[in-house]
Design a protein around this motif. Sequence first.
Motif, PDB file in Angstrom:
ATOM      1  N   LYS A 241       0.773  -1.110   0.017  1.00 56.06           N
ATOM      2  CA  LYS A 241       0.007   0.075  -0.037  1.00 56.06           C
ATOM      3  C   LYS A 241       1.133   1.242   0.230  1.00 56.06           C
ATOM      4  N   ALA A 242       2.021   1.082   0.866  1.00 56.47           N
ATOM      5  CA  ALA A 242       2.899   2.209   0.806  1.00 56.47           C
ATOM      6  C   ALA A 242       3.426   2.592  -0.345  1.00 56.47           C
ATOM      7  N   ALA A 243       4.033   1.631  -1.154  1.00 52.69           N
ATOM      8  CA  ALA A 243       4.437   1.386  -2.617  1.00 52.69           C
ATOM      9  C   ALA A 243       3.510   2.307  -3.587  1.00 52.69           C
ATOM     10  N   LYS A 244       2.205   2.038  -3.573  1.00 51.69           N
ATOM     11  CA  LYS A 244       1.359   2.399  -4.368  1.00 51.69           C
ATOM     12  C   LYS A 244       1.161   4.012  -4.091  1.00 51.69           C
ATOM     13  N   LEU A 245       1.077   4.481  -2.695  1.00 57.59           N
ATOM     14  CA  LEU A 245       0.899   5.824  -2.389  1.00 57.59           C
ATOM     15  C   LEU A 245       2.092   6.523  -2.826  1.00 57.59           C
ATOM     16  N   ARG A 246       3.529   5.844  -2.616  1.00 60.12           N
ATOM     17  CA  ARG A 246       4.371   6.440  -3.253  1.00 60.12           C
ATOM     18  C   ARG A 246       4.379   6.957  -4.764  1.00 60.12           C
ATOM     19  N   ASP A 247       4.013   5.813  -5.687  1.00 62.59           N
ATOM     20  CA  ASP A 247       3.914   6.309  -7.024  1.00 62.59           C
ATOM     21  C   ASP A 247       2.595   7.394  -7.153  1.00 62.59           C
ATOM     22  N   GLN A 248       1.618   7.456  -6.403  1.00 62.51           N
ATOM     23  CA  GLN A 248       0.743   8.529  -6.444  1.00 62.51           C
ATOM     24  C   GLN A 248       1.388   9.815  -6.224  1.00 62.51           C
ATOM     25  N   ILE A 249       2.117   9.733  -5.094  1.00 65.52           N
ATOM     26  CA  ILE A 249       2.630  11.323  -4.686  1.00 65.52           C
ATOM     27  C   ILE A 249       3.904  11.761  -5.824  1.00 65.52           C
ATOM     28  N   PHE A 250       4.654  10.719  -6.420  1.00 63.75           N
ATOM     29  CA  PHE A 250       5.538  11.192  -7.471  1.00 63.75           C
ATOM     30  C   PHE A 250       4.745  11.579  -8.766  1.00 63.75           C
ATOM     31  N   ALA A 251       3.593  10.882  -9.037  1.00 63.07           N
ATOM     32  CA  ALA A 251       2.793  11.556 -10.282  1.00 63.07           C
ATOM     33  C   ALA A 251       2.205  12.645 -10.111  1.00 63.07           C
ATOM     34  N   VAL A 252       1.570  12.956  -8.627  1.00 61.61           N
ATOM     35  CA  VAL A 252       1.123  14.430  -8.267  1.00 61.61           C
ATOM     36  C   VAL A 252       2.199  15.356  -8.404  1.00 61.61           C
ATOM     37  N   THR A 253       3.271  15.032  -7.942  1.00 59.05           N
ATOM     38  CA  THR A 253       4.609  16.042  -7.838  1.00 59.05           C
ATOM     39  C   THR A 253       5.005  16.415  -9.377  1.00 59.05           C
ATOM     40  N   ARG A 254       4.867  15.433 -10.236  1.00 53.62           N
ATOM     41  CA  ARG A 254       5.332  15.755 -11.714  1.00 53.62           C
ATOM     42  C   ARG A 254       4.384  16.710 -12.238  1.00 53.62           C
ATOM     43  N   THR A 255       3.028  16.127 -11.897  1.00 53.22           N
ATOM     44  CA  THR A 255       1.818  17.268 -12.454  1.00 53.22           C
ATOM     45  C   THR A 255       1.885  18.552 -12.164  1.00 53.22           C
ATOM     46  N   THR A 256       2.365  18.729 -10.738  1.00 50.60           N
ATOM     47  CA  THR A 256       2.301  20.366 -10.067  1.00 50.60           C
ATOM     48  C   THR A 256       3.562  20.851 -10.821  1.00 50.60           C
ATOM     49  N   GLU A 257       4.635  20.135 -10.957  1.00 50.67           N
ATOM     50  CA  GLU A 257       5.808  20.858 -11.539  1.00 50.67           C
ATOM     51  C   GLU A 257       5.527  21.699 -12.965  1.00 50.67           C
ATOM     52  N   LYS A 258       4.521  20.875 -13.639  1.00 48.26           N
ATOM     53  CA  LYS A 258       4.252  21.414 -15.063  1.00 48.26           C
ATOM     54  C   LYS A 258       3.420  22.550 -15.022  1.00 48.26           C
ATOM     55  N   GLN A 259       2.532  22.815 -13.913  1.00 48.16           N
ATOM     56  CA  GLN A 259       1.487  24.086 -13.821  1.00 48.16           C
ATOM     57  C   GLN A 259       2.378  25.394 -13.914  1.00 48.16           C
TER      58      GLN A 259
END
Length: 621
Positions: A241-259
């Motif tokens: 579960k922690a690994a899935k949450l880590r992947d979600q955090i990484f994806a959201v962070t990349r999206t934020t950097e593009k804005q």
Amino acid sequence: MGILFTAFTLNQQESSIHVMFWQSVLSSAPHSPGVYLMLDAKNCVLYVGKAKDLFKRLSSYARFSGSPHSKTGVMLQKTHKVDTILTTTEKEALILEASLIKKHKPKYNIILRDDKSYPYIKVTVQEEWPRVFMTRRKTKDDARYFGPYSSSANMWATLHLISRLFPLRNCKGSQLKKRKRPCLNRQIGKCLAPCTGNTDKEKYLQHVENILMLLEGRNNELLENLKKEMGEAAKNLEYEKAAKLRDQIFAVTRTTEKQVISASHSKDQDVFGFARKDAAITIALLYIRNGLINGSRTFFLADPYGEDRAILSQVLSQLYDRFSQIPGEILLPFAPSDMELHEEHLNEDRGSRVYLKIPRRGDGHKLIEMANTNARQVFADQEKKKNSWENLSDALCKTLHLDRPPARIECLDISNTSGKQAIGSLVCFRAGEPDKGNFRHYKIRTIDTPDDYTMMKEVLQRRLSRGVEEDNLPDLFVVDGGKGQLNVAVSVAGELGVEDRINWIGIAKEREDEGEKLYKPGRKNPIILPGHNPVLLYLMRIRDESHRYGVTFHRKLRNRATLASELDQIPGIGSNKKRQLLRHMGSLKRIKNAQVDELQEVQGIGPELASAVFDYFHKII
């Protein structure tokens, strides 16, 4: 009435007729708010306007003393009738005016066209098991809408991110249909399968809340929640579960950097830019949501009627209605006509306060300047396109030995399956760009056997005959094929007496090693150009567009024929039931392979009908 009628001075008779016309109009015009419609001799609406006092507004037209060649002068000369509609308030007149403009699309009103229907992301928070999907139309419900997105690619990227990080159901219908086994989306991890009754409701709704935070731009809050949840999962040794949450955090962070952050606040704003060059006007609109630039739109108005303030007022009326996502602030470069009236109307549609502001300094003024720069850039882009087309047009004339610049180019493609579902697809290009308003499909009527020459002859006869009647023949006609097809086209033009009014070119790919060949009437050998030649590339683009346009429509006809030959033969399956089956199952193949219990899950399909469908396809198999 004490009104001086001096509209036109072309001659005494015309002036007298004009005076009598407006005397008649004003004799029944009241001193009350309402809408007026100017109509021509064929009862077509030329212009729709509103007024606080109809009599005073119409009187201004009666007193018009400007040039008869001006836009107002030409409109008044064409006006043969004026209809009025009374309203209780000026605000009602504003709403009615916008509605009538959308309905009639009058020649002299501002019509905002940018050839796009911008998509929204819809989250059905009012449903027991919410969904998230793309829509192009807002309805009066309690769902949440995000957008509009000027880039459909960005919108789809956002939806793909959501489906990967926070999967929700994507089956259609507000009511969840119970299933014994989940669909394929559950197996690939893109749905929690609430239809099976084994889904944690709390987890599902948490996904919905995370999606809303992501779409609202509350990325920092979302990241904090995910990090906290990941820490708790790791603490409890739930490493998967922690690994899935880590992947979600990484994806959201990349999206934020593009804005791109556009302001030092988290407001929702629409920012308008305005630019004029001679008679033309461009308007740019920046969408800012939670302090981030969400998207933009631009509108080009070649020769709009009215002053700048009146034009901006019409733009506001057309852009915003009760289904629009109206922000709390709208920043304008200058005050439109009826600014207070627009503000009152927007407050009512939004259900809360809307501020129309004209910033003179600070961040708001910088945003207006950014929008004005975007508006001015449209003129620069137009100029580049114009220069590019002029160069290409000269190259076409020189390379193909044309006797006139090819301002309008058309190309025909014939599609059929052994002569069945035969159609002709005609595409039109103007000034180098597709003119989709003049794209046409022609159903072949004369034959149902595979004979491309006869089919081409039929379509060309219909197109060129209409072209003679409407005086809209193309300057250059591109024939998809070699000498044979070109000779057919030229012979049809000769029969109609228009052979010399059109330049003709045939484009054919004879062998892979030889590439494209261009044929001209009366020329024995083809014109062979290098593969990188701009003229050849442009003609190939037109030919390929006619293929695309034809194949897309022909595929629809084939699909309809396939469905008609199978589902329509089952007793009890009409058009509505067929539509329900296809919507629920997704394809004819899945209907064929479905079991009786799966077919019964379709709305309107009972046990007997489900058995009939199952028996029909399994007997065939």
